[in-house]
Design a protein around this motif. Structure first.
Motif, mmCIF file in Angstrom:
data_model
loop_
_atom_site.group_PDB
_atom_site.id
_atom_site.type_symbol
_atom_site.label_atom_id
_atom_site.label_comp_id
_atom_site.label_asym_id
_atom_site.label_seq_id
_atom_site.Cartn_x
_atom_site.Cartn_y
_atom_site.Cartn_z
ATOM 1 N N ASN A 157 0.860 -1.190 0.000
ATOM 2 C CA ASN A 157 0.000 0.000 0.000
ATOM 3 C C ASN A 157 0.898 1.242 0.000
ATOM 4 O OD1 ASN A 157 -1.596 2.274 1.071
ATOM 5 N ND2 ASN A 157 -3.186 0.753 1.430
ATOM 6 N N CYS A 158 0.634 2.182 -0.916
ATOM 7 C CA CYS A 158 1.515 3.353 -1.040
ATOM 8 C C CYS A 158 1.106 4.489 -0.108
ATOM 9 C CB CYS A 158 1.568 3.835 -2.489
ATOM 10 S SG CYS A 158 0.064 4.666 -3.033
ATOM 11 N N GLY A 159 -0.030 4.353 0.590
ATOM 12 C CA GLY A 159 -0.472 5.397 1.516
ATOM 13 C C GLY A 159 -1.052 6.612 0.813
ATOM 14 N N GLY A 160 -1.306 6.510 -0.489
ATOM 15 C CA GLY A 160 -1.904 7.626 -1.230
ATOM 16 C C GLY A 160 -0.935 8.345 -2.145
ATOM 17 N N PHE A 177 -1.074 3.053 -14.861
ATOM 18 C CA PHE A 177 -1.020 4.011 -13.757
ATOM 19 C C PHE A 177 0.257 3.796 -12.934
ATOM 20 C CE2 PHE A 177 -1.607 5.473 -9.447
ATOM 21 C CZ PHE A 177 -1.960 6.800 -9.689
ATOM 22 N N TYR A 178 0.572 2.553 -12.628
ATOM 23 C CA TYR A 178 1.714 2.293 -11.740
ATOM 24 C C TYR A 178 3.046 2.160 -12.479
ATOM 25 C CZ TYR A 178 -1.899 1.664 -8.229
ATOM 26 O OH TYR A 178 -2.958 1.868 -7.383
ATOM 27 N N TYR A 179 2.984 1.794 -13.759
ATOM 28 C CA TYR A 179 4.200 1.742 -14.588
ATOM 29 C C TYR A 179 3.909 2.585 -15.829
ATOM 30 C CZ TYR A 179 4.732 -2.430 -11.691
ATOM 31 O OH TYR A 179 4.775 -3.294 -10.638
HETATM 32 ZN ZN LIG Z 1 -1.669 3.185 -3.328
#
Ligand SMILES: [Zn+2]
Ligand SMILES: [Zn+2]
Length: 388
Positions: free
Chosen positions: A231-234, A372-374
């Motif tokens: 989890n990236c925390g936002g 989105f993430y890559y």
């Molecule tokens: Zn996240």
């Protein structure tokens, strides 16, 4: 005109073939299992198919049929192969080779801290540094399914499982050389990816099959370094903020999908004195009264990289030292103690698993999630190279 189109067609075909034939997925990979564990005795039970026990001369010593158990016990640099309490053979290295269409087995070490685990494929056994060295020669997609299960758990959306399978497959292929000096491709620990046996979950196996052979690449068709975290925390993290290399597809971004998930929030308390001695020992840093105020009142509304104004104290070192869930935290002091309130779980680079889970539930496609993430990534299909 027709000839011209025909030529273009063949040129196109040539480039298409180049793209997919240059690299292939090995049908079988070798994974060091129970790596880092000291195993001196274990039971081997066939659950599917049948196995031939072969010595290093490729001579067949024994055949093992379903639900019969063989015990292996180390004796110095050799080991005994035991059935019904009698020693059948003493060997230095052997291979347990599946002889049916589908072969699987269970390994049950005598170590009290280890549970039994199930595997597909073959098993190589020898002794190294005073304990068993075990290598599972496993069909690549079975490795992917097992790893999806151990890295992400149960009850997730099919699209999330497919995304997880694609990045696990990509990560494995990029790192196949990692343990070549030890005689296998990957280990089974988080050093590579957690693979504590085959998948037992039908929905995971189905998702891995649906995404079979698919990997994620950049615009030049290079396999991405598909790192991920819980989890990236936002807010995700730039690759160079954690490691040194700035990868164009691992960019920091706000993630609104993971902030209500189980890994989104954490709290812990550490002693103010422990922080002081950490700063002093690790960085030779004795903060002035004003600097100390800054540290004990440290705030992150969006991610920062240093805890002090002089940029000496990298947050990743603070996380490492105190075993914190993430670097994304703020501090409140009562003089004696520092109360840390944090967001996220893990290093924050690449794919945020809980964000990806939510995106899948909200109907995002695999491409949308991966993009989105890559950044600027795409999915391509790679052929599997048949062994025979
Ligand atoms: Zn996240
Ligand atoms: Zn490893």
């Amino acid at each position: 005109m027709r000839l011209k189109y025909l030529i273009i067609f063949f040129i196109g075909l040539f480039f298409f073939a180049q793209k997919t034939s240059g690299r292939t997925i090995p049908e079988i990979i070798d994974v060091g299992i129970f790596s880092g564990e000291s195993i001196n005795r274990f039971n081997f039970t066939v659950t599917h198919g049948r196995y031939l026990v072969c010595n290093n001369q490729h001579e067949k010593l024994l055949e093992i049929t379903p639900f019969s158990t063989i015990t292996f016990e180390r004796r110095g640099n050799q080991f005994n192969i035991i059935r019904n309490d009698s020693v059948l053979f003493t060997e230095i290295d052997i291979k347990l080779q599946g002889a049916a269409f589908h072969n699987s087995f269970i390994l049950n070490p005598s170590n009290r801290n280890l549970d039994l685990r199930g595997y597909d494929g073959d098993l190589k056994i020898d002794v190294e540094n005073g304990s068993f060295s075990l290598v599972n020669s496993v069909p690549f997609e079975s490795y992917v399914a097992g790893t999806v299960q151990w890295e992400s758990g149960f009850n997730h959306h099919d699209i999330f499982y497919q995304v997880q399978a694609i990045i696990i497959r990509t990560y494995a292929l990029r790192n196949l050389e990692r343990h070549s000096h030890e005689g296998f491709h990957l280990c089974d620990r988080v050093h590579c990816q957690a693979y504590y046996g085959k998948s037992t979950e039908a929905s995971i196996i189905a998702a891995v099959n649906r995404s079979r052979g698919e990997v994620v690449v950049d615009r030049n068709d290079n396999l991405l370094n598909t790192v991920y975290h819980a989890n990236c925390g936002g807010e995700t993290v730039n690759s160079e903020d954690l490691w040194t290399e700035a990868l164009p597809y691992l960019r920091s971004d706000k993630d609104t999908y993971c902030t209500d998930m189980p890994g989104a929030h954490w709290q812990t308390t550490i002693k103010a004195n422990d922080m002081r001695s950490f700063l002093q020992r690790r960085f030779g840093y004795n903060p002035t009264e004003n600097e100390w105020k800054g540290i004990t009142g440290f705030r992150q509304s969006s991610r920062r990289h240093f805890m002090d104004p002089g940029e000496r104290v990298q947050l990743r070192h603070v996380r490492e030292h105190f075993g914190l869930r993430s670097t994304y935290f703020s501090v409140l002091s009562d003089g004696e103690n520092l109360h840390l309130t944090g967001k996220g779980y893990g290093h924050g680079v690449g794919l945020c698993q809980e964000g990806a889970m939510q995106r899948a539930r909200h109907g995002h496609s695999r491409e949308e999630i991966l993009n989105f993430y890559y950044r600027n990534s795409s999915i391509i299909y790679m052929e599997t190279k048949e062994v025979w």
